[in-house]
Design an enzyme around this catalytic site. Structure first.
Site, mmCIF file in Angstrom:
data_model
loop_
_atom_site.group_PDB
_atom_site.id
_atom_site.type_symbol
_atom_site.label_atom_id
_atom_site.label_comp_id
_atom_site.label_asym_id
_atom_site.label_seq_id
_atom_site.Cartn_x
_atom_site.Cartn_y
_atom_site.Cartn_z
ATOM 1 N N ASN A 8 78.282 56.862 -54.495
ATOM 2 C CA ASN A 8 78.119 56.401 -56.157
ATOM 3 C C ASN A 8 78.997 55.142 -56.176
ATOM 4 O O ASN A 8 80.330 55.167 -56.305
ATOM 5 C CB ASN A 8 78.648 57.352 -56.794
ATOM 6 C CG ASN A 8 78.579 57.221 -58.568
ATOM 7 O OD1 ASN A 8 78.338 56.049 -58.684
ATOM 8 N ND2 ASN A 8 79.093 58.142 -59.258
ATOM 9 N N ARG A 89 73.533 57.358 -55.918
ATOM 10 C CA ARG A 89 73.312 57.157 -57.362
ATOM 11 C C ARG A 89 72.980 55.923 -57.912
ATOM 12 O O ARG A 89 73.629 54.727 -57.410
ATOM 13 C CB ARG A 89 74.654 57.657 -58.227
ATOM 14 C CG ARG A 89 74.471 57.515 -59.596
ATOM 15 C CD ARG A 89 75.902 57.909 -60.251
ATOM 16 N NE ARG A 89 75.582 58.232 -61.608
ATOM 17 C CZ ARG A 89 76.327 58.742 -62.493
ATOM 18 N NH1 ARG A 89 77.366 59.152 -62.025
ATOM 19 N NH2 ARG A 89 75.869 59.027 -63.829
ATOM 20 N N HIS A 177 72.532 59.014 -67.718
ATOM 21 C CA HIS A 177 73.411 60.384 -67.095
ATOM 22 C C HIS A 177 72.549 61.377 -66.729
ATOM 23 O O HIS A 177 72.732 62.777 -66.978
ATOM 24 C CB HIS A 177 74.163 60.852 -68.484
ATOM 25 C CG HIS A 177 75.371 60.263 -68.702
ATOM 26 N ND1 HIS A 177 76.019 59.805 -70.027
ATOM 27 C CD2 HIS A 177 76.355 59.780 -67.798
ATOM 28 C CE1 HIS A 177 76.831 59.155 -70.107
ATOM 29 N NE2 HIS A 177 77.304 59.266 -68.658
ATOM 30 N N ARG A 237 83.522 51.799 -74.595
ATOM 31 C CA ARG A 237 82.126 51.245 -75.253
ATOM 32 C C ARG A 237 81.888 51.749 -76.624
ATOM 33 O O ARG A 237 82.275 52.723 -77.183
ATOM 34 C CB ARG A 237 81.045 51.774 -74.390
ATOM 35 C CG ARG A 237 80.894 51.055 -72.966
ATOM 36 C CD ARG A 237 79.710 51.838 -72.269
ATOM 37 N NE ARG A 237 80.295 52.437 -70.949
ATOM 38 C CZ ARG A 237 79.612 53.460 -70.210
ATOM 39 N NH1 ARG A 237 78.447 53.605 -70.603
ATOM 40 N NH2 ARG A 237 80.130 53.850 -69.144
ATOM 41 N N GLU A 375 76.931 65.915 -60.535
ATOM 42 C CA GLU A 375 76.112 64.935 -60.209
ATOM 43 C C GLU A 375 76.005 64.630 -58.615
ATOM 44 O O GLU A 375 74.742 64.618 -58.202
ATOM 45 C CB GLU A 375 76.752 63.857 -60.767
ATOM 46 C CG GLU A 375 76.501 63.913 -62.564
ATOM 47 C CD GLU A 375 77.342 62.959 -63.274
ATOM 48 O OE1 GLU A 375 78.586 62.907 -63.123
ATOM 49 O OE2 GLU A 375 76.874 61.919 -63.829
#
Ligand code: ADP
Length: 387
Positions: A8, A89, A177, A237, A375
């Site tokens: 990732n 990823r 996601h 964010r 994940e």
């Protein structure tokens, strides 16, 4: 021993994990490289049981160097592992990629063409793929896309009300996601098949945060859209913002694209509102009123999106909290579900304080759950398929 590696790659970080290839991949070792590009980059790894298998600080100029360092630690930890496939990823799979994919030159070129859609993430993801392909030329490189899970959404869910030409050029609501949502859909399918078959909202609340509405395990709506900026406020964010604000910043404050990007991605959200921290633990520990306001804004937006996504689905059977905040913050779960009895959500405060898997009362019409996401395992499963 046959193994798969998961990677990732972020702008200055590389998360890695090694899994054995079995019916269900088992983690053998995992780790993280931080501050890639700096003279004081740090690489560390730990075994499946959590013991450190290395922690070094060094100059690591590129993602390729980071991978070499990571592999050195993994080889030390699991010398018998033979990497047969590498799972990556990848933030953006565009409108077409709706499942993990064994990558070749053509698909890599397609992913590179998507860089303008995710300029802060996609180039680094691709750098990780190139580094792994050159180190393991025989191994399959498998792309796992954060957008893929949402490709089941309807036209009205993935559109903006812009002239159609923009949709055709790729200006759509992609959702992100997806690896986390994929994991949770699979988990529910096995552990709670009746809920899986119903109407579920998953709230993935971490540094990045989004929510997804699923019917029968398929995404029908999400709070993130064209970019990973939309929807809930996040660590740094902004979340949803009136586009008129951007026009104002451009016209009246003379801000350019790079400055606005910096503002929206790095200086807003919990950090910008509180002026204290982007980290939920620090905000919860703070006595500053601004920290409390930032948490209240966060949980108010979650409540609002629960209502909106429930309306999209015509009802709600289960609400699942996941991600660093969703799995751990008793306060956020409590505030986000407060006064939601009208929707059939009733939390048991004791179960919530213990972060039990089921935190709703027996009388709650909606099952409210806390399920840790994974994940990496979703990536490892996809890679193992090609090992
Ligand atoms: P990422 O999106 O980078 O993977 P994580 O899912 O690890 O991030 O989530 C990080 C967030 O989780 C941080 O805001 C952190 O403060 C929060 N978090 C972790 N543990 C707790 C806790 N015990 N209580 C409240 N927040 C927590």
């Amino acid at each position: 021993m046959r193994a798969v590696l998961t990677l990732n790659a972020g702008s200055s970080s590389l998360k890695f994990a090694l899994f054995s290839v079995e019916d269900e991949p088992q983690v053998l070792a995992s780790g993280l490289v931080e501050r890639i590009g700096g003279a004081d980059a740090r690489v560390r790894a730990r075994s499946a049981t959590g013991e450190s298998t290395g922690d070094e600080t060094a100059a690591i100029p590129s993602h390729a160097d980071a991978l070499e360092r990571a592999l050195a630690l993994l080889t030390r930890a699991v010398p018998e592992a033979e990497v047969k496939a590498v799972g990556h990823r990848v933030v953006h799979g565009g409108p077409d990629f709706e499942a993990p994919l064994r990558l070749d030159d053509a698909s890599l070129a397609q992913l590179a063409a998507l860089e303008p859609f995710a300029p802060l993430h996609q180039p680094h993801n691709l750098a990780g793929i190139r580094a792994a392909a050159s180190h393991f030329p025989e191994a399959a490189q498998v792309g796992c896309f954060d957008t893929a899970f949402h490709r089941t959404q309807s036209r009205e869910a993935d559109s903006f009300a812009l002239p159609r030409a923009y949709y055709d050029k790729g200006v759509r609501r992609y959702g992100f996601h997806g690896l986390s949502y994929d994991y949770l859909a699979g988990h529910l399918a096995r552990k709670a098949p009746l809920l899986f078959a119903g109407r579920v909202i998953v709230a993935h609340l971490g540094n990045g945060a989004s929510m997804c509405a699923m019917i029968d395990g398929h995404s029908v709506g999400s709070t993130m859209g064209f970019s990973a900026l939309d929807g809930l406020p996040m660590g740094t964010r902004s979340g949803q913002i009136d586009p008129g604000v951007l026009l104002y910043l451009m016209e009246q404050e003379g801000m350019g694209a790079a400055e606005i990007s910096d503002l929206l991605y790095k200086r807003s959200g919990l950090l910008g509102m509180s002026g204290v921290s982007n980290d939920m633990r620090a905000l919860e520990a703070s006595t500053a009123p601004e920290a409390r306001e930032a948490i209240t804004y966060f949980t108010t937006r979650i409540r609002r999106e629960i209502g909106a996504l429930t309306a999209t689905m015509g009802g709600l059977d289960a609400l699942v909290f996941t991600g660093g905040i969703g799995e751990n913050s008793v306060r956020v779960r409590d505030e986000a579900t407060d006064r939601m009895g009208w929707l059939g959500i009733e939390i048991d405060p004791m179960a919530n304080s213990r972060s039990d898997m089921l935190i709703s009362t027996p009388l709650s019409r909606v099952a409210v759950m806390v399920i840790p996401t994974n994940e990496e395992l979703v990536i490892a499963r996809a890679a193992a398929h090609h090992a």
